[in-house]
Design a protein around this motif. Sequence first.
Motif, mmCIF file in Angstrom:
data_model
loop_
_atom_site.group_PDB
_atom_site.id
_atom_site.type_symbol
_atom_site.label_atom_id
_atom_site.label_comp_id
_atom_site.label_asym_id
_atom_site.label_seq_id
_atom_site.Cartn_x
_atom_site.Cartn_y
_atom_site.Cartn_z
ATOM 1 N N GLY A 183 0.818 -1.206 0.000
ATOM 2 C CA GLY A 183 0.000 0.000 0.000
ATOM 3 C C GLY A 183 0.848 1.251 0.000
ATOM 4 O O GLY A 183 2.083 1.196 0.113
ATOM 5 N N SER A 184 0.188 2.389 -0.142
ATOM 6 C CA SER A 184 0.919 3.656 -0.192
ATOM 7 C C SER A 184 0.032 4.807 0.246
ATOM 8 O O SER A 184 -1.200 4.729 0.176
ATOM 9 N N LEU A 185 0.664 5.890 0.693
ATOM 10 C CA LEU A 185 0.019 7.169 0.965
ATOM 11 C C LEU A 185 0.856 8.255 0.309
ATOM 12 O O LEU A 185 2.088 8.266 0.454
ATOM 13 N N GLN A 186 0.206 9.144 -0.435
ATOM 14 C CA GLN A 186 0.918 10.249 -1.084
ATOM 15 C C GLN A 186 0.284 11.578 -0.669
ATOM 16 O O GLN A 186 -0.926 11.663 -0.441
ATOM 17 N N PHE A 187 1.145 12.604 -0.575
ATOM 18 C CA PHE A 187 0.696 13.961 -0.247
ATOM 19 C C PHE A 187 1.289 14.927 -1.277
ATOM 20 O O PHE A 187 2.213 15.687 -0.974
ATOM 21 N N PRO A 188 0.772 14.895 -2.523
ATOM 22 C CA PRO A 188 1.382 15.694 -3.597
ATOM 23 C C PRO A 188 1.094 17.184 -3.446
ATOM 24 O O PRO A 188 -0.006 17.606 -3.069
ATOM 25 N N LEU B 23 4.615 7.526 1.581
ATOM 26 C CA LEU B 23 4.843 6.415 2.491
ATOM 27 C C LEU B 23 4.405 5.140 1.792
ATOM 28 O O LEU B 23 3.255 5.023 1.355
ATOM 29 N N THR B 24 5.311 4.178 1.653
ATOM 30 C CA THR B 24 4.976 2.906 1.018
ATOM 31 C C THR B 24 5.113 1.771 2.023
ATOM 32 O O THR B 24 6.043 1.751 2.839
ATOM 33 N N TYR B 25 4.193 0.842 1.932
ATOM 34 C CA TYR B 25 4.229 -0.323 2.812
ATOM 35 C C TYR B 25 4.396 -1.590 1.982
ATOM 36 O O TYR B 25 3.639 -1.850 1.050
ATOM 37 N N PHE B 26 5.428 -2.367 2.307
ATOM 38 C CA PHE B 26 5.610 -3.738 1.844
ATOM 39 C C PHE B 26 5.930 -4.585 3.077
ATOM 40 O O PHE B 26 6.486 -4.067 4.066
ATOM 41 N N PRO B 27 5.636 -5.860 3.072
ATOM 42 C CA PRO B 27 6.023 -6.694 4.221
ATOM 43 C C PRO B 27 7.540 -6.773 4.359
ATOM 44 O O PRO B 27 8.283 -6.588 3.385
ATOM 45 N N ASP C 10 13.869 -11.964 2.828
ATOM 46 C CA ASP C 10 13.876 -10.522 3.079
ATOM 47 C C ASP C 10 13.147 -9.784 1.964
ATOM 48 O O ASP C 10 13.317 -10.084 0.773
ATOM 49 N N PHE C 11 12.335 -8.774 2.366
ATOM 50 C CA PHE C 11 11.617 -7.954 1.403
ATOM 51 C C PHE C 11 11.772 -6.486 1.789
ATOM 52 O O PHE C 11 12.507 -6.152 2.711
ATOM 53 N N TYR C 12 11.069 -5.593 1.102
ATOM 54 C CA TYR C 12 11.381 -4.167 1.189
ATOM 55 C C TYR C 12 10.956 -3.511 2.494
ATOM 56 O O TYR C 12 11.612 -2.575 2.958
ATOM 57 N N GLY C 13 9.850 -3.910 3.097
ATOM 58 C CA GLY C 13 9.401 -3.284 4.324
ATOM 59 C C GLY C 13 8.782 -1.907 4.094
ATOM 60 O O GLY C 13 8.535 -1.482 2.964
ATOM 61 N N VAL D 109 14.176 7.157 2.248
ATOM 62 C CA VAL D 109 14.982 7.411 3.448
ATOM 63 C C VAL D 109 14.785 6.341 4.517
ATOM 64 O O VAL D 109 15.260 6.502 5.642
ATOM 65 N N GLY D 110 14.094 5.245 4.224
ATOM 66 C CA GLY D 110 13.969 4.173 5.200
ATOM 67 C C GLY D 110 12.731 4.320 6.056
ATOM 68 O O GLY D 110 11.906 5.192 5.803
ATOM 69 N N PRO D 111 12.563 3.460 7.056
ATOM 70 C CA PRO D 111 13.514 2.487 7.612
ATOM 71 C C PRO D 111 13.698 1.227 6.767
ATOM 72 O O PRO D 111 14.640 0.463 6.978
ATOM 73 N N GLY D 112 12.784 0.998 5.809
ATOM 74 C CA GLY D 112 12.954 -0.144 4.920
ATOM 75 C C GLY D 112 13.873 0.213 3.773
ATOM 76 O O GLY D 112 14.806 1.004 3.902
#
Length: 543
Positions: free
Chosen positions: A152-157, A174-178, A186-189, A216-219
């Motif tokens: 999933g993702s959240l964007q604030f353009p 903000l992107t979400y991967f497991p 291991d995957f992106y997080g 910039v992480g943390p993933g």
Amino acid sequence: MQAPTPVIAEAPQYRIPPLMRPPTRLFNLETANILPEQTLELRGGIRNYDPGPLGQGGGLQIFYGSLDYAINNRTQVSFSANLFDDLLGRVINGRQPEVQIAALAAGLKYQIHHRKNLAIGVGGSLEALWVSSNNFLFVPTAETLGTWTLAGSLQFPITYSLSPQLQWHFTPNLTYFPDTVNKGGDFYGTNFNFGTGISWQPHPRFNLFADVNLPVGPGGNAVRSSDGAIVNLPVWSLGLRFLATPLVAIDLAATNGLGITPATRTLAFLPDADQVAIMAGLTYTPNSGPNFSPPLLPRFRRGSRQALTERDRYLLFNGLTLTSAGTLEPGMFHLRANTGTAGTGWQMGISLGEDAQFTVAVEQWERGETLSETFNYSPGLQFGLAAKLRFLDQTQGDPISLAIQGSFNHSFPTDDPGLSRGLVGAELSLMLQPHKTLALLVNPKVGLFTPRSKIVGGIGVGLNLELTRNLQFIAEATPVFGQTGVYSVGLRDVVPQWGLGIDLYGSNAAGSSIPNGGLVGQGSAGVGVNLHWLFGGSQRKAD
């Protein structure tokens, strides 16, 4: 007696089409712009990476498509998908993985502020992600494992207009991967990203886009080749959009990105994010909204469009193996079914508005012989897609008709169903009608055949001679450099009042329906039958 006041007809008030407005999305970056109310935008295309010395075929392809629809002038929904399925062209931690990554996404964007030069939006997506790999990439062992997971993702353009033609975009993301997939690989997080880009429209038919996304992480968003670690690396794109018609645009770009869904567009291609893809695609905005019906759209041609003659409509059937420079009229469809010694299949052409059309084709090649040792092609199911854009039209006063067509064909051979083969093709179509009964065609064409990465070119020449009102003679020849040429001859009978036609022909071409298939010739000729049906669009005919 007072003279009556003359009535002055008002000129139509053309509206600016969606593709001539500021972009709602760059190639890898969301903007705060929204499509006009009730506008539908379709995108589709391919990103092609060099396979390198270890890869297979003519490239590592990412196929993509998306649909965006503006519910109103502030709310836009989207559906998008992309697919990658290839053996990587580089090793990761000393091993060469084979990777499948597919994404299906549903998204929503809302413009919360739009005043003067500043627009601010918020958007998000929920995505289903398929990840399959081996050799310790996204899996804990060397075996091949695959699984569905959520992303999933959240964007604030934020979009600021420096001028009516130039915009600057800034999009925190903000992107979400497991963190892990496939039983512990291991995957992106979860990752924070900051994207920025510019869009510049120096001409109403021409746009330049550039964007970069900094994670910039943390993933992470990339894989390091030396040890397979998940790291953060920039993702960028640089390209242009050219409007072939007010409704259809060609997208060309260079990028190191992996996907086009809101979450996967932040990921870098595997591995190291230093490989560059060439992206080619089409963007199409049908006349679905009330503000963009044909009378309200501008035309890129001068003067009013002339109605087609019966002869002009017949030529939209194409040749036997050559491509006509004509395109279907707005709202028009062309169905073609074929059967014969080489194969059986069908083809459907769909108008994308004036001067543009899209074609889909399916065909079963039946010949028992290997079609070409160089191409490593053999009988099997063939699937093809093509897009054609016309730039000159003799029926509308130009000295000659000229169009370009790009195509992609995929083969599933019966002798080895697990090995798919493909052809990426491009051709130029020139057509001259020195007399109303005679059409001369010239088709320079080139194709990249996989899995042997063989580039083949040829120049097709042909004629269509109207013997009587209902009967045409067709002859075509395509010498192919260093390979077996393609030759065809036949008769076409048409029924004007019903839009029907039938071809009886002989040819040594491998297949009849697949776009750009006229590059593949066999040692012996066969016979075949084509059935045509042209329907829809304006029924006006020139005298």
